[in-house]
Write an enzyme that holds these catalytic residues in place. Structure first.
Site, PDB file in Angstrom:
ATOM      1  CB  THR A  77      -0.955  -0.006   1.204  1.00  0.00           C
ATOM      2  OG1 THR A  77      -1.879  -1.091   1.056  1.00  0.00           O
ATOM      3  CG2 THR A  77      -1.731   1.294   1.303  1.00  0.00           C
ATOM      4  CG  ASN A 156      -7.028  -7.673  -4.958  1.00  0.00           C
ATOM      5  OD1 ASN A 156      -7.140  -6.960  -5.944  1.00  0.00           O
ATOM      6  ND2 ASN A 156      -7.741  -7.477  -3.863  1.00  0.00           N
ATOM      7  CD  GLN A 184      -2.777 -10.995  -4.413  1.00  0.00           C
ATOM      8  OE1 GLN A 184      -2.470 -12.188  -4.425  1.00  0.00           O
ATOM      9  NE2 GLN A 184      -3.231 -10.404  -3.332  1.00  0.00           N
ATOM     10  CB  ALA A 205       7.718  -9.650   2.698  1.00  0.00           C
ATOM     11  CG  HIS A 206       1.735  -9.899   3.827  1.00  0.00           C
ATOM     12  ND1 HIS A 206       0.396 -10.212   3.885  1.00  0.00           N
ATOM     13  CD2 HIS A 206       1.805  -8.673   3.251  1.00  0.00           C
ATOM     14  CE1 HIS A 206      -0.316  -9.223   3.375  1.00  0.00           C
ATOM     15  NE2 HIS A 206       0.522  -8.276   2.978  1.00  0.00           N
ATOM     16  CB  CYS A 334      -7.459  -4.697   2.126  1.00  0.00           C
ATOM     17  SG  CYS A 334      -5.809  -5.296   1.705  1.00  0.00           S
TER      18      CYS A 334
END
Length: 386
Positions: A77, A156, A184, A205-206, A334
């Site tokens: 973001t 996403n 993504q 990273a996640h 989100c």
């Protein structure tokens, strides 16, 4: 029973992924022994600063670009906001083009800038499957050259993939600045930034089995932008604030693992996606797939957006899946818990009375989990229609 009910089935990998044990192992020393501030000039700080720069080299090498073009952020973001806001400010852009299917990190940012009178915003048309109409993109660029174009690589919610080079060619033809939200797809598809025709891409990273709270922004050599966050000289004066050192180390390690094992993991995950598609088609009449998510060539292999027949259970579908110990999503993670429906499915004209659920897959998922999810959904709809 196909699996133990004591376990949960996690099929929401587009929201976040389980961190790899190798990543945790790589991060631990920077949480414990190596705790210096990377901006300090003493030995403790220099060691930590060196780790950040090594991570930058790792990320740049995997993406085939220069370390000087990688900037670490708090996540996708922030990276999206930086690319959008700072390119508009730096270049004095007055027009932006995006699609109605973008992640809110992009769409809400551009809508805010348009409402503030900083830009005029145009939405490119999408087809019935949710793909960007490149002919309409060219029309918009022909009328508004030197625009900011922001189009995501992999959606996403429905997984649709954009041809980045085709969009990049159009942007180059009309002297536009091209930003793509690649959150993504980074770590799941290979990106050669020396060949890719984008000014900005981003990663978090996640999304590829790394830690939360860290990401990166790639800024091409052709693009120079002002900082988004001020207050320090970190990231070569591009992002003020003490670096998330162990997060950055974890990001680099996660991306390294993703590239090392990508072919194996992709084959495994594609197999799981195909298995779910086949299972749902076999067991549920009138099952559909939103966007182009069942098309293995034109969608990200990690995402499948399922549209189930109209029924009284549709509004409670995610709740019932959760009760059955299956974690999935109705749209963008989100927006979890929001009463507002998916803007992506709304733009596609998906019937509101159908049950829509996004299943997203990762390297830790198994065939047994897929079969359990398919059978659980089938049983729900069998009960409703019986």
């Amino acid at each position: 029973m196909i699996r133990s009910v004591a376990d949960r089935v996690y099929l929401d990998n587009a929201a976040t992924t389980r961190i790899s044990p190798e990543v945790i192992e790589a991060m631990l020393p920077w949480m414990t022994e190596q705790y210096g501030n990377p901006s300090s000039i003493h030995g403790h700080g220099r060691v930590v600063k060196s780790a950040i720069e090594q991570a930058r080299k790792t990320v740049a090498g995997l993406l085939n670009t220069s370390p000087s073009q990688i900037f670490f952020t708090s996540g996708g973001t922030e990276a999206d906001n930086t690319a959008i806001t700072c390119s508009i400010d730096t270049y004095g852009l007055t027009h932006a083009i995006t699609s109605p299917l973008e992640h809110h990190a992009v769409l809400h940012t551009l809508e805010y800038l348009a409402k503030a009178g900083k830009i005029k915003l145009s939405l490119v048309n999408i087809d019935e499957k949710g793909h960007v109409d490149l002919n309409h993109l060219e029309e918009l660029l022909r009328t508004n050259p030197r625009s900011l174009v922001s189009l995501m690589h992999g959606n996403n919610e429905i997984g649709n993939l954009l041809d980045l080079n085709a969009a990049g060619d159009l942007c180059g033809q009309y002297d536009a600045i091209f930003h793509s939200d690649t959150v993504q797809t980074v770590g799941h598809l290979r990106h050669d930034l020396k060949q890719l025709k984008t000014h900005f891409i981003v990663g978090a990273a996640h999304k590829f089995n790394g830690p939360k709270g860290v990401g990166f922004l790639y800024v091409s050599g052709e693009a120079k932008i002002h900082p988004y966050i001020h207050g320090g000289a970190q990231e070569r004066n591009m992002r003020g604030g003490t670096e998330n050192v162990y997060g950055i180390v974890g990001l680099a390690k996660a991306l390294e693992i993703a590239y090392r094992d990508m072919d194996t993991h992709r084959a495994h995950i594609e197999h799981l996606k195909k298995r779910m598609i086949a299972g749902l088609r076999e067991k549920i009449e009138d099952v559909r797939f939103n966007g182009d998510s069942e098309n293995m060539e034109r969608s990200n292999y990690t995402v499948l957006n399922v549209s189930l027949p109209p029924s009284d259970i549709s509004d409670m579908l995610l709740f019932n899946l959760d009760i059955a110990k299956i974690s999935a999503s109705g749209g963008s993670a989100c927006s979890s818990g929001s009463e507002v429906g998916s803007h992506v499915l709304g733009a596609l004209g998906v019937a509101p009375d159908r049950g829509n659920v996004r299943f997203s897959f990762g390297k830790y998922n198994t065939e047994a989990e897929i079969d359990y999810a398919v059978n659980t959904v089938a049983e729900m709809y069998k009960t409703v229609t019986a």
